[in-house]
Design an enzyme around this catalytic site. Structure first.
Site, PDB file in Angstrom:
ATOM      1  N   ASP A   1       0.864  -1.177   0.000  1.00 62.74           N
ATOM      2  CA  ASP A   1       0.000   0.000   0.000  1.00 62.74           C
ATOM      3  C   ASP A   1       0.904   1.231   0.000  1.00 62.74           C
ATOM      4  O   ASP A   1       2.110   1.141   0.217  1.00 62.74           O
ATOM      5  CB  ASP A   1      -0.931  -0.059   1.225  1.00 62.74           C
ATOM      6  CG  ASP A   1      -2.095   0.911   1.083  1.00 62.74           C
ATOM      7  OD1 ASP A   1      -2.204   1.568   0.033  1.00 62.74           O
ATOM      8  OD2 ASP A   1      -2.901   1.015   2.033  1.00 62.74           O
TER       9      ASP A   1
ATOM     10  N   CYS B   1      -9.180 -26.014  14.413  1.00 63.57           N
ATOM     11  CA  CYS B   1      -7.832 -25.652  13.964  1.00 63.57           C
ATOM     12  C   CYS B   1      -6.823 -26.153  15.012  1.00 63.57           C
ATOM     13  O   CYS B   1      -7.209 -26.493  16.132  1.00 63.57           O
ATOM     14  CB  CYS B   1      -7.733 -24.141  13.747  1.00 63.57           C
ATOM     15  SG  CYS B   1      -7.435 -23.182  15.238  1.00 63.57           S
TER      16      CYS B   1
HETATM   17 ZN   LIG Z   1      -9.520 -22.413  15.898  1.00 59.06          ZN
END
Ligand SMILES: [Zn+2]
Length: 489
Positions: free
Chosen positions: A90, A278
C-alpha cells in the site's frame, strides 16, 4: 483487459482465477494477511502454513523509517519481510485518510515501491469516506484519477499496478471512476474506502458500492476489496465479483481478544467451548486460550486459520456451482447481512449476465431465493415457449394428462414450464413442498406472463391447496385460463 489474470471457473459474478505476479501465481479468491513491518504477531515466513499465497504490507511505513527503508532498498522487500512469494504494497493512502497528510508524493512512493521490488504497487490515491458532499467526492476523485494516470506512466518494470476505485458513497462516481481507470488499464482494481461501511454494518450499502464499481470495469479484471478481512462477508463479496481481500483483522481482533468465526465474532472471555478444529483450538481449552501469556498470538493464529478455511469453502462452492446457496446461509448470521443479501438480488439483472447458464442443482434456501438470477433468467426466456391448443398446468405429481395437447408443470418459484424441461437446470431445482409467499408470487407472475404470451392457447390450471395465493384470482381473470381445484397430493 488484464492479461495477468485468467479466470478458470465461474459462479454468479464470482470466479476462481489465477493472477500472475513477478513472484509467482496467486489463485483467487484469496486473502492477503496484512504485515506491519514494525510489529509482527505472526512471522511472514510462517504465513504459507495457514494457506496464504500473497501478503500485503505498507510501503509508506517502510519509507518513513530509516532502518527499514535502507534495508528494503539494499536487499529488497522480500528479504526485509523474509517471504519469497508475492507481496502487495500500500502507498500511504490509509495514513492520508487518518492524518489528513503524508510526507511523500505520488511519484516518490511509486518509485520507491518499484525500487524495493513490490509485486503489486498502489498509487497515492485519496480514499474519500462515505457520506461526504458530492462536491468533495467529485473533486477528490479527479485528483485520484490524475494521480493514477500519472502512476501508470511511471511504472516501467514488471510491478503490477493497482488502480483504486474511489467515489465515496456516490454510485455514479464509483462507476465513472471504474470506467475511466478501465480505459487507462491497471492490473488490479482495489475498491477503496469501504471500511467505514463495514465498521458500521452497512453491508447493503457495500453491496451497492461493489456492484456500481464492478459495472464500470471489464468483467475479466481482478478486484480487491480493500480493507475487508472478516470471513463472514467474503462469500457475499465474492459472489459480486471480488477476488482479493486483505486481513489486518486477524491481528487487530486478536489484540482486542476477539475470536473470529465465519458466522461472526466472539469475545474470547465469553467462550465456554471452542467451535473450531484448527490446531490452536484442538490443543487448548477455552480457559488456556484466555489465560495464556501469548493469548494474542494464539488468537491471531486461530483467526488466520478460520479466515483461510472460509476461502476454501468458497472456492469449493464456486467449483460446484452453489455459491449462492453458501451466500444465503452466511447472510443469515446477521440481520444486516440479510439486508445485504436482499440488496444483492436487486442487482440480479446484472448478475444474470455473468452467471453461467448451467450449474449444480438450484437449492431454494428462503424467500430471497425467489429473486435469484436463475429465476429472473427463466422469466426472461418465457417468450421462447410457444404453446398451441389445450394445455394443462399441474403440480408435478398429479398425472391427469390425457386429452390435452400440452402438459406444463407448475413449480414455484419458476411457475409453469413444459414438462419435458423438468430435468434441465434450473428447473430441476430442489424446492420446499409447501412454498413461501414470495416463491408463489414469482411463480404466478411468470405463469400469467406465459398465458398472456400465448393468447391462442387454452390453459387449465389445476390448483392444489398448498399453492393457494391471492395471485390465483388474477390468473383466473385471464380469458384463456380456467382454474380447477385438485385434491392431493
Ligand atoms: Zn480455531
Amino acid at each position: 483487459m488484464s492479461s495477468r489474470f485468467d479466470i478458470i471457473h465461474k459462479d454468479t459474478a464470482g470466479r476462481i482465477g489465477r493472477l500472475t505476479t513477478p513472484h509467482g501465481v496467486v489463485e483467487t479468491p484469496t486473502v492477503m494477511p496484512v504485515i506491519n513491518p514494525n510489529i509482527q504477531t505472526i512471522k511472514p515466513s510462517e504465513m504459507r502454513d495457514f494457506g496464504a499465497q500473497i501478503l500485503i504490507t505498507n510501503s509508506y511505513i517502510i519509507y518513513r523509517k530509516d532502518e527499514l527503508r535502507e534495508k528494503a532498498l539494499k536487499d529488497g522487500l522480500h528479504s526485509l519481510l523474509d517471504f519469497d512469494g508475492p507481496i502487495m504494497t500500500d502507498s500511504g493512502s490509509f495514513q492520508l485518510s487518518v492524518y489528513g497528510e503524508v510526507e511523500v508524493t505520488n511519484e516518490q512512493i511509486i518509485d520507491f515501491q518499484q525500487k524495493i521490488g513490490s509485486d503489486i504497487g498502489v498509487p497515492l490515491d485519496i480514499p474519500t469516506p462515505p457520506d461526504v458532499s458530492f462536491e468533495r467526492a467529485s473533486e477528490e476523485l479527479d485528483i485520484t484519477i490524475e494521480r493514477l494516470q500519472a502512476a501508470r506512466k511511471l511504472v516501467t518494470g514488471d510491478m503490477l499496478l493497482a488502480g483504486p476505485v474511489q467515489g465515496s458513497s456516490y454510485m455514479q462516481l464509483r462507476e465513472k471512476c471504474a470506467r475511466t481507470l478501465s480505459e487507462t488499464g491497471f492490473d488490479v482494481y482495489p475498491f477503496g474506502a469501504v471500511v467505514p461501511l463495514m465498521e458500521s454494518y452497512r453491508y447493503a450499502d457495500l453491496v451497492d458500492v461493489i456492484a456500481a464499481s464492478k459495472k464500470g470495469l471489464d468483467p475479466t479484471a481482478p478486484v480487491h476489496l480493500f480493507g475487508a478481512g472478516h470471513p463472514m462477508m467474503f462469500s457475499l463479496a465474492v459472489a459480486l465479483g471480488c477476488d482479493l481481500f486483505d486481513s489486518a483483522a486477524y491481528a487487530l481482533y486478536a489484540k482486542d481478544r476477539r475470536y473470529i468465526t465465519s458466522r461472526g465474532t466472539y469475545h474470547v472471555d465469553d467462550l465456554k467451548y471452542l467451535p473450531c478444529s484448527c490446531p490452536i483450538c484442538l490443543k487448548h481449552s477455552p480457559e488456556e486460550l484466555k489465560k495464556a501469556y501469548n493469548s494474542t498470538e494464539l488468537l491471531a493464529r486461530h483467526n488466520l486459520y478460520v479466515t483461510f478455511e472460509e476461502i476454501r469453502i468458497i472456492k469449493q462452492a464456486i467449483w460446484e456451482g452453489n455459491l449462492l446457496e453458501l451466500v444465503e446461509q452466511r447472510c443469515r448470521s446477521h440481520p444486516r447481512m440479510l439486508e445485504a443479501l436482499k440488496q444483492m438480488y436487486t442487482h440480479s439483472e446484472w448478475l444474470e449476465k455473468l452467471d453461467p447458464a448451467s450449474k449444480s442443482t438450484f437449492f431454494y434456501c428462503g424467500p430471497e431465493s425467489a429473486k435469484r438470477p436463475e429465476v429472473l433468467r427463466f422469466a426472461n426466456q418465457l417468450e421462447r415457449f410457444t404453446i398451441r391448443g389445450s394445455a394443462l398446468i399441474r403440480p408435478a405429481p398429479i398425472k391427469l394428462d390425457s386429452g390435452y395437447d400440452n402438459v406444463l408443470i407448475f413449480k414455484p418459484p419458476f411457475g409453469a414450464y413444459p414438462q419435458e424441461l423438468g430435468e434441465i437446470y434450473p428447473l430441476n431445482a430442489e424446492v420446499p413442498r409447501t412454498p413461501d409467499q414470495e416463491s408463489l408470487e414469482r411463480a404466478y407472475i411468470n405463469t400469467i406472463k406465459l398465458a398472456e404470451l400465448n393468447p391462442e392457447a387454452e390453459f387449465t390450471y389445476l390448483l392444489v391447496e398448498r399453492f393457494r395465493h391471492p395471485m390465483v384470482d388474477k390468473l383466473e381473470s385471464l380469458t384463456n385460463v380456467q382454474v380447477i381445484v385438485g385434491h392431493n397430493p
